[in-house]
Every structure is written in structure tokens, then in C-alpha cells.
Design an enzyme around this catalytic site. Sequence first.
Site, PDB file in Angstrom:
ATOM      1  N   GLU A  31       0.831  -1.213   0.000  1.00 37.90           N
ATOM      2  CA  GLU A  31       0.000   0.000   0.000  1.00 37.90           C
ATOM      3  C   GLU A  31       0.865   1.263   0.000  1.00 37.90           C
ATOM      4  OE1 GLU A  31      -1.085  -2.548   1.949  1.00 37.90           O
ATOM      5  OE2 GLU A  31      -3.193  -2.840   1.438  1.00 37.90           O
ATOM      6  N   PRO A 211      16.904 -13.046 -14.598  1.00 37.63           N
ATOM      7  CA  PRO A 211      16.215 -14.040 -13.762  1.00 37.63           C
ATOM      8  C   PRO A 211      15.477 -13.377 -12.604  1.00 37.63           C
ATOM      9  CG  PRO A 211      18.568 -14.551 -14.016  1.00 37.63           C
ATOM     10  CD  PRO A 211      18.365 -13.164 -14.508  1.00 37.63           C
ATOM     11  N   ARG A 212      14.384 -13.983 -12.189  1.00 33.66           N
ATOM     12  CA  ARG A 212      13.690 -13.509 -10.993  1.00 33.66           C
ATOM     13  C   ARG A 212      14.594 -13.685  -9.778  1.00 33.66           C
ATOM     14  NH1 ARG A 212       9.992  -9.966  -9.191  1.00 33.66           N
ATOM     15  NH2 ARG A 212       9.077 -10.634  -7.215  1.00 33.66           N
ATOM     16  N   PHE A 247      21.089  -7.255  -8.659  1.00 41.24           N
ATOM     17  CA  PHE A 247      19.767  -6.846  -8.186  1.00 41.24           C
ATOM     18  C   PHE A 247      19.451  -5.409  -8.590  1.00 41.24           C
ATOM     19  CE2 PHE A 247      20.851 -10.148  -5.045  1.00 41.24           C
ATOM     20  CZ  PHE A 247      19.697 -10.917  -5.108  1.00 41.24           C
ATOM     21  N   GLY A 248      18.161  -5.144  -8.732  1.00 34.13           N
ATOM     22  CA  GLY A 248      17.667  -3.770  -8.723  1.00 34.13           C
ATOM     23  C   GLY A 248      17.794  -2.968  -9.999  1.00 34.13           C
ATOM     24  N   ASN A 273       5.437  -7.542 -12.182  1.00 36.97           N
ATOM     25  CA  ASN A 273       5.004  -6.195 -12.576  1.00 36.97           C
ATOM     26  C   ASN A 273       4.952  -6.033 -14.097  1.00 36.97           C
ATOM     27  OD1 ASN A 273       4.673  -3.400 -13.006  1.00 36.97           O
ATOM     28  ND2 ASN A 273       5.600  -2.946 -11.034  1.00 36.97           N
ATOM     29  N   LEU A 274       3.745  -6.028 -14.641  1.00 34.92           N
ATOM     30  CA  LEU A 274       3.550  -5.873 -16.084  1.00 34.92           C
ATOM     31  C   LEU A 274       3.612  -4.415 -16.516  1.00 34.92           C
ATOM     32  CD1 LEU A 274       0.473  -8.272 -16.594  1.00 34.92           C
ATOM     33  CD2 LEU A 274       2.904  -8.854 -16.669  1.00 34.92           C
ATOM     34  N   LEU A 275       3.440  -3.505 -15.565  1.00 27.85           N
ATOM     35  CA  LEU A 275       3.325  -2.081 -15.897  1.00 27.85           C
ATOM     36  C   LEU A 275       4.659  -1.445 -16.269  1.00 27.85           C
ATOM     37  CD1 LEU A 275       1.310   0.378 -15.901  1.00 27.85           C
ATOM     38  CD2 LEU A 275       2.114   0.837 -13.576  1.00 27.85           C
TER      39      LEU A 275
END
EC number: 2.4.99.12
Length: 353
Positions: A31, A211-212, A247-248, A273-275
Site C-alpha cells: 500500500e 532471472p527472478r 539486483f535492482g 510487474n507488467l506495468l
Amino acid sequence: MQFEVLKRFFPKESLKNCKGALWVHTASIGEFNTFLPILKELKREHRILLTYFSPRAREYLKTKSDFYDCLHPLPLDNPFSVKRFEELSKPKALIVVEREFWPSLIIFTKVPKILVNAYAKGSLIEKILSKKFDLIIMRTQEDVEKFKTFGAKRVFSCGNLKFICQKGKGIKLKGEFIVAGSIHTGEVEIILKAFKEIKKTYSSLKLILVPRHIENAKIFEKKARDFGFKTSFFENLEGDVILVDRFGILKELYPVGKIAIVGGTFVNIGGHNLLEPTCWGIPVIYGPYTHKVNDLKEFLEKEGAGFEVKNETELVTKLTELLSVKKEIKVEEKSREIKGCYLEKLREFLRGL
């Protein structure tokens, strides 16, 4: 942990240091990040008292102190604790993000209340408490109509805050790339097979493979070599397949792509995250497993920016189609509209207090 519970039951005297601030409640990390584009703007105009519910959120929010003046756990939901919290802090208004319907918080505090990024489920508690808010900004017009039947008065629709772009600076690279981000084991083969087929037509095209889980980079590199590709690790761009083992930086890599492929969607993970790529004007392709990101999927497909494929064959077809015709993606424009609408409604309300 005991100290945290005590603070929830008996809010700290130090809240007096934040008297008159704008109280913003984001229950969890999710949130907070959703509301962050709006919070950044409000922080320029108001002192911010930020509350949270999730214990995990506390450590994360400590690293985000640029965006608030005071941080405190949400008081326990009983009349004594919420009244003490309000008495000490005397906030200008309370903004609640999404669906935090705490009865004591909403009923026993006198502060003007705003609910943002809300959506209607039709629950009994929602029907009772929605009319206690002085301003409600909802995701859709359908949500607005439903809340009006509950007796809510000042209700508007501005869209989903999750659809607001939060771009970094972006990395600049020379060449033509497909960026495949957040890829899991089990779906890397689908992407490599499709890329091998595409290379027959677009020989100069390169694949940036992220990679994730970064520890899979060497495994993915071996798989790419098994497919006959020349490989390299970022920032060496000599390979046909470039592995990213840090990362990142995925969000910063998307703008170099002609097309993005987002993982967690060709295996039963539910999607990531597709956006992010579409905020740079890049079309995004994903597999059939998108149950965790359905709202984003529907939004992007409506905007002509997202494309579902069911298998490797459909992936080749869609890649070929998108590479042959430049597609205009206007997600960022829509994102600005949503952000502007929220800020306009909030500022108008807060000016009137």
C-alpha cells in the site's frame, strides 16, 4: 515486538511533535508503494504522520524517511487507543489507502477522513463504515455507484493508483534488444526457443535475460549456450543472450527494449510487474498465468499495451508482429491522468479544512 504492541495500545507522547500533520495510513509495504507517487507530492505541501499495520512494513518504512515526518504503528482498534492517538497528534485529516476498515478508528476519531484507491466488495462492514468518510476516491465508476447506494456522499472515481508509472532514470545501450524480466526456471526454455526462431529474421537482435532469482543467472547462461547462443553477462553486450546477475536494475533496463517479456506468467506463479516496461512506451508480452496481476493485465490490454500468449508458438507470432510494426503505447499518458485526478481531489478537499 512487545514495545510495538505497547505503542499500539498506548500511543507515544512523541506524537505531539507531529501536531497538525496530515495522517496517512498505509497498512503494508504494498500500500505504501502504491500511494508513494501521491505521497511525494503531498509531502511538499504538508507535514506527514505515517502509520502502518504490518510488522514487516516498519523496517522497510524506516528506510523511506524522506516521505514522512513521523512514523508510528496504527493504534489498536479500540476507542481508548484511537482517541489517545488523535488527542496527541491532532491531525489535519486522515487518508486511508485501500480497504482498511477499522471500526474504532473510523467511528471514534473526529478527524476528517479520506479513503483512496478504494473498491467495492459489498461487505456489511463496508456498507456501515463507508458513509463515515468525508471523501472517497475509488478505482472505477461502478465502485462509485455501489458506494453511493451505501449512503456515501462525496465519492469520485480517478482510477487505480497501481497504474501510476514510477520510472527511474533508465539505462542507455546501443543495439536492438528484447528484455525478458523476472524469468523463472521452467519458462526460460520457452523464451530461448522463441528467441532462436526470431533470430532467423532479426539477426542483430539481442536478448537481455533477467532471472527472478539472481542465483539462476549461471544456470540460464548454460541453457542459452545449450541452445547455441553466444552469451555474456551485463555490462558486456557481445553476446546474443546477455544475462543480468545483479539486483535492482530491471526497471532501468526496460527502456532499451523494443519489446518486454515479463516472467512468472509462463509457469504457475501468477505474474510480476507488467506495468514497468509500458511506462517507457514498450509493449509487454506475458504468458497465461496472470492471476496475481489480473487488474494490471486488463488495464494494459484495454490500453493496447499488453499481450497474452499461451505458448512458444504464440510468443514467436506476437514477437514477429510487434517487431514488424512500431506500436504506440500511451500508458504513461493515462498514468498522468490518474495521478492528476487524485491530486486535484485531495488538494481541493484539504484546502477546505
